[in-house]
Design an enzyme around this catalytic site. Structure first.
Site: not given
Ligand code: ATP
Ligand code: MG
Length: 448
Positions: A88, A181-182, A210, A254, A362-363
């Site tokens: 995000g 996730g990233t 968050d 959050g 917006i935030i």
């Molecule tokens: P946000 O703070 O917005 O949640 P995020 O990085 O957690 O950011 P996600 O959409 O969860 O956002 O993950 C970002 C990318 O990382 C996505 O393309 C997702 O598929 C990949 N990803 C998430 N979890 C894993 C994992 N366990 N192994 C490999 N890739 C992953």
């Molecule tokens: Mg995330």
């Protein structure tokens, strides 16, 4: 390196940063004081960190300092970098991109920096996203705008395909800006790189509006988000005051951690009830929210309620759905809350008006404020210094006002949540006057 085995979780704290090999090439930077891997920030992890680790006594721990190294792993004039942004939006992403590009070009004279479009999708040819060349010229103004100039996406991509793309593009250093996730994706990409015995550095720059990444006490963009959230709360307060028994209800980000809700509540001092995912509050009963709200309206004729996105999930039927990145889809608690307020206040014969504000988009999308810009700039610079020295599988972070390297394993272990045993949460509750609500404080709070 200080290590300590944790009996319960089998967790040992190892802050060693993996490297691609010996750093022997003199740095082209000639004007600065170099950092030394042996120097670092030594801290005692206190209770807030320890709870994340499931340990009890303070643990001495040392983090490697961020900053330029005298000797590098890469011959920088032949080094190609790539930047990707995932997940995000959050204020400051463009500032980080800009800082990486400027540092890489101006101080390390790299061969090129590529921008990967729309998150991990940008690595995969079938999506057809073009690779963009990032230059000092092309990024010079991007920090004036919110969002990410590279675009972002969610959803998994095969690490093998991603590393194929890195090999095809001859990328030596990959910078990944994203959330939890990233950071897991960084881990899987590093594993594939290691399997192929390639010399590609991967550095994570943790982005989470968050503020929920372990070992990152405050993530970039958080301060801007709180600034913006307080504006929404202030409007809700004005609306609430403008009507008999006016209720201002504000939903803030959050999902699992209530930091933005708590911090903006604490800042604005107009909030009467703040509901966060970490507390198991109740709506009904002697110490429930609804009677407390009715009581507040009776006394003061208006009330402001702040709800973090993930609050109140314990009061909703369980929902096992997940989004394409595997994150749980949250139940819509604010709709439930609005319905229950309506039901309760009609039953007690109390007329009211409710104004609901959801400022989330917006935030997320505003440009970073001055402090966050400084923070983002230093994160971007630190990430480049680390990559050029051949460090990998790590993130850069600010810890106690110092910039440090943190191994990826530490930050991906567990999500950071607000400690409801903390002095901080007590102070937030004191500022709202809601500490009598059941679930806001743990039952054994006074004994702790
Ligand atoms: P946000 O703070 O917005 O949640 P995020 O990085 O957690 O950011 P996600 O959409 O969860 O956002 O993950 C970002 C990318 O990382 C996505 O393309 C997702 O598929 C990949 N990803 C998430 N979890 C894993 C994992 N366990 N192994 C490999 N890739 C992953
Ligand atoms: Mg995330």
């Amino acid at each position: 390196m200080p290590k300590r085995k944790n009996a319960e979780s089998n967790f040992s704290i190892d802050t060693t940063i993996p490297t691609l090999g010996n750093a022997k090439i003199p740095s082209p930077i000639s004007f600065c004081r170099f950092e030394d891997d042996e120097k670092g920030l030594s801290v005692f992890l206190d209770r807030e960190f320890l709870e994340e680790l499931g340990d009890e006594e303070p643990i001495p721990i040392r983090f490697e300092s961020a900053g330029p190294r005298r000797h590098l792993f890469f011959d920088t004039s032949k080094t190609k970098c790539a930047i990707v942004t995932c997940g995000g939006l959050c204020p400051g992403i463009n500032d980080v991109i800009r800082a990486i590009v400027m540092e890489a070009y101006h101080n390390y004279n790299v061969a090129g920096v590529m921008g990967i479009r729309y998150g991990l999708e940008g690595f995969i040819p079938k999506y057809g996203h073009e690779i963009v060349e990032l230059t000092p010229d092309s990024v010079s103004n991007i920090h004036q705008f919110g969002g990410t100039v590279l675009g972002s996406s969610r959803g998994p991509q095969n690490p093998e395909d991603i590393v194929d793309a890195l090999e095809r593009m001859n990328v030596n250093c990959l910078f990944m800006i994203g959330g939890d996730g990233t950071m897991k994706a960084v881990k899987s990409i590093v594993a594939e790189i290691t399997k192929r015995n390639l010399k590609i550095a991967v550095i994570g720059i943790p982005k989470t509006i968050d503020n929920d990444i372990s070992f990152i006490p405050q993530s970039f963009g958080f301060e801007t988000a709180v600034d913006k959230a307080t504006e929404a709360i202030s409007c809700a307060h004005t609306e609430a005051q403008g009507a008999m028994n006016g209720i201002g209800l504000v939903k803030l980000m959050g999902r699992e951690s209530g930091f933005i809700a708590a911090q903006s509540t604490f800042s604005i001092k107009e909030v009467n009830f703040v509901l966060i995912p970490e507390t198991r509050f109740e709506l009904d009963g002697e110490n429930g929210l609804l009677p407390a709200l009715a009581d507040r309206l009776k006394r003061r004729k208006h009330a402001v309620i702040v709800v973090a996105e993930g609050a109140g999930q314990h009061l909703m039927s369980t929902n096992k759905a997940t989004d394409i990145s595997g994150n749980p889809v949250l139940g819509d608690f604010t709709t439930l809350l609005k319905d229950r307020i309506k039901e309760y206040l009609s039953n007690v014969g109390m007329p009211y008006t409710l104004k609901y504000i959801d400022p989330s988009y917006i935030i997320r999308s505003v440009p970073a404020n001055a402090n966050d810009r400084i923070y983002c700039g230093l994160l971007g610079q630190s990430a480049v210094h680390a990559a050029m020295a051949g460090k990998t599988s790590m993130v850069v972070s600010k810890l106690m006002d110092r910039y440090v390297h943190i191994p990826l394993d530490l930050v991906t272990r567990k999500r950071r949540t607000l400690n409801i045993h903390s002095d901080y949460w007590r102070a937030v509750l004191e500022s709202t006057g809601q500490s009598a609500l059941r679930g806001m404080v743990p039952d054994n709070y006074c004994e702790l």
